[in-house]
Every structure is written in C-alpha cells, then in structure tokens.
Design a protein around this motif. Structure first.
Motif, PDB file in Angstrom:
ATOM      1  N   LYS A  73       4.323  14.627  51.603  1.00 47.50           N
ATOM      2  CA  LYS A  73       3.540  14.178  50.450  1.00 47.50           C
ATOM      3  C   LYS A  73       3.724  15.100  49.241  1.00 47.50           C
ATOM      4  N   ILE A  74       4.446  16.199  49.434  1.00 49.15           N
ATOM      5  CA  ILE A  74       4.730  17.128  48.330  1.00 49.15           C
ATOM      6  C   ILE A  74       5.861  16.509  47.518  1.00 49.15           C
ATOM      7  N   THR A  75       5.562  16.174  46.278  1.00 50.24           N
ATOM      8  CA  THR A  75       6.549  15.523  45.420  1.00 50.24           C
ATOM      9  C   THR A  75       6.581  16.202  44.066  1.00 50.24           C
ATOM     10  N   GLY A  76       7.581  15.874  43.306  1.00 48.78           N
ATOM     11  CA  GLY A  76       7.701  16.408  41.956  1.00 48.78           C
ATOM     12  C   GLY A  76       8.975  17.200  41.786  1.00 48.78           C
ATOM     13  N   VAL A  77       9.096  17.825  40.633  1.00 50.56           N
ATOM     14  CA  VAL A  77      10.311  18.549  40.278  1.00 50.56           C
ATOM     15  C   VAL A  77      10.075  20.046  40.415  1.00 50.56           C
ATOM     16  N   ILE A  78      11.028  20.705  41.044  1.00 46.29           N
ATOM     17  CA  ILE A  78      11.005  22.169  41.145  1.00 46.29           C
ATOM     18  C   ILE A  78      12.438  22.659  40.939  1.00 46.29           C
ATOM     19  N   CYS A  79      12.601  23.600  40.041  1.00 48.44           N
ATOM     20  CA  CYS A  79      13.931  24.145  39.722  1.00 48.44           C
ATOM     21  C   CYS A  79      14.915  23.036  39.339  1.00 48.44           C
ATOM     22  N   GLY A  80      14.411  22.018  38.683  1.00 51.58           N
ATOM     23  CA  GLY A  80      15.266  20.941  38.211  1.00 51.58           C
ATOM     24  C   GLY A  80      15.617  19.887  39.247  1.00 51.58           C
ATOM     25  N   TYR A  81      15.069  19.994  40.442  1.00 53.74           N
ATOM     26  CA  TYR A  81      15.366  19.041  41.512  1.00 53.74           C
ATOM     27  C   TYR A  81      14.093  18.331  41.947  1.00 53.74           C
ATOM     28  N   ARG A  82      14.199  17.035  42.207  1.00 54.61           N
ATOM     29  CA  ARG A  82      13.087  16.282  42.795  1.00 54.61           C
ATOM     30  C   ARG A  82      12.985  16.706  44.237  1.00 54.61           C
ATOM     31  N   ARG A  95      11.884  24.414  48.972  1.00 60.82           N
ATOM     32  CA  ARG A  95      11.382  23.863  47.708  1.00 60.82           C
ATOM     33  C   ARG A  95       9.954  23.334  47.840  1.00 60.82           C
ATOM     34  N   TYR A  96       9.592  22.846  49.022  1.00 59.68           N
ATOM     35  CA  TYR A  96       8.189  22.496  49.253  1.00 59.68           C
ATOM     36  C   TYR A  96       7.318  23.725  48.998  1.00 59.68           C
ATOM     37  N   LEU A  97       7.734  24.852  49.564  1.00 59.58           N
ATOM     38  CA  LEU A  97       6.971  26.086  49.391  1.00 59.58           C
ATOM     39  C   LEU A  97       6.907  26.474  47.921  1.00 59.58           C
ATOM     40  N   ASP A  98       8.045  26.407  47.229  1.00 55.58           N
ATOM     41  CA  ASP A  98       8.057  26.725  45.798  1.00 55.58           C
ATOM     42  C   ASP A  98       7.092  25.829  45.024  1.00 55.58           C
ATOM     43  N   LYS A  99       7.088  24.554  45.370  1.00 54.03           N
ATOM     44  CA  LYS A  99       6.219  23.595  44.683  1.00 54.03           C
ATOM     45  C   LYS A  99       4.744  23.915  44.943  1.00 54.03           C
ATOM     46  N   LEU A 100       4.412  24.271  46.181  1.00 51.24           N
ATOM     47  CA  LEU A 100       3.029  24.633  46.506  1.00 51.24           C
ATOM     48  C   LEU A 100       2.591  25.881  45.743  1.00 51.24           C
ATOM     49  N   VAL A 101       3.480  26.862  45.652  1.00 52.14           N
ATOM     50  CA  VAL A 101       3.167  28.091  44.901  1.00 52.14           C
ATOM     51  C   VAL A 101       2.942  27.738  43.428  1.00 52.14           C
ATOM     52  N   ASP A 102       3.784  26.875  42.875  1.00 54.15           N
ATOM     53  CA  ASP A 102       3.602  26.440  41.486  1.00 54.15           C
ATOM     54  C   ASP A 102       2.252  25.752  41.290  1.00 54.15           C
ATOM     55  N   GLU A 103       1.909  24.860  42.210  1.00 55.75           N
ATOM     56  CA  GLU A 103       0.639  24.157  42.097  1.00 55.75           C
ATOM     57  C   GLU A 103      -0.533  25.123  42.171  1.00 55.75           C
TER      58      GLU A 103
END
Length: 116
Positions: A73-82, A95-103
C-alpha cells in the motif's frame, strides 16, 4: 542505478541519516524505529543488532522476519521512481523504507504511515 552497490551498503551507514532527517522535522528516533520495525518485522533488539553488525541492505531485508503485508500500500515517488512500479523486489523494499522515512519527516500521522 547500480543496485548492487546499494544492496551492499551497510544499513548502519544510512540509519544515522534517517535519524537526522526525521529529528530535523521534529520526529523521534523511536518513531523511526517503529516505522522500520513495522515494515520489516524486526523487534527493537534485533534491529539494534542489525545496526551493530553493520548488516548490508540485502541481508537486512533478506533476514527480516516478515515484510508487513500492507507494504504494498506504500505508493508514490521516491528518488524519481514510482515505488509501486519498481521491478526489483529488494530495491522496492529499500524504497518502501525511504518512502516511510520521508512520510515521517513530512509530519504524516503514524496511523497513515503504518497504513492502519
């Protein structure tokens, strides 16, 4: 992108950057650890051992007890990648982890970050 280089990078070398990122935005290391444990299934003790052992990202995720079933369910763009379109399963977890840290750093509520 050279995935192998990322896979062999020690998680412990990136972890302090995660801490700095979230603390600069008023979040805590404890919240960061909660997010990491939610994603990987590690408990606090084993997470700390992985950091102390300087486990690389590949082993960090391969040894994870269980990637959370809601990780997809983790979606969106991180480092230019979906994140949902990344084909390599290991890179997607990173990248899931990166996205969670960003959120977390952006102030999202823990309920939304943890997809509850």
């Amino acid at each position: 992108m050279d995935n192998k280089r990322v896979f062999l990078m020690p998680f412990a070398s990136v972890y302090p950057h995660y801490i700095n990122k979230v603390e600069k935005k008023g979040r805590t290391k404890a919240e960061l650890d909660t997010v990491i444990c939610w994603l990987t299934g590690y408990d606090q003790l084993v997470l700390q051992q992985q950091i102390e052992n300087k486990t690389n990202f590949e082993d960090f995720f391969n040894q994870a007890p269980k990637i959370h079933p809601n990780a997809s369910k983790i979606t969106g763009v991180i480092c230019g990648y979906r994140v949902e379109a990344i084909e390599d399963p290991l890179m997607q977890k990173i990248r899931y982890l990166d996205k969670l840290v960003d959120e977390l750093a952006k102030g999202k509520s823990m309920d939304k970050i943890l997809r509850t």
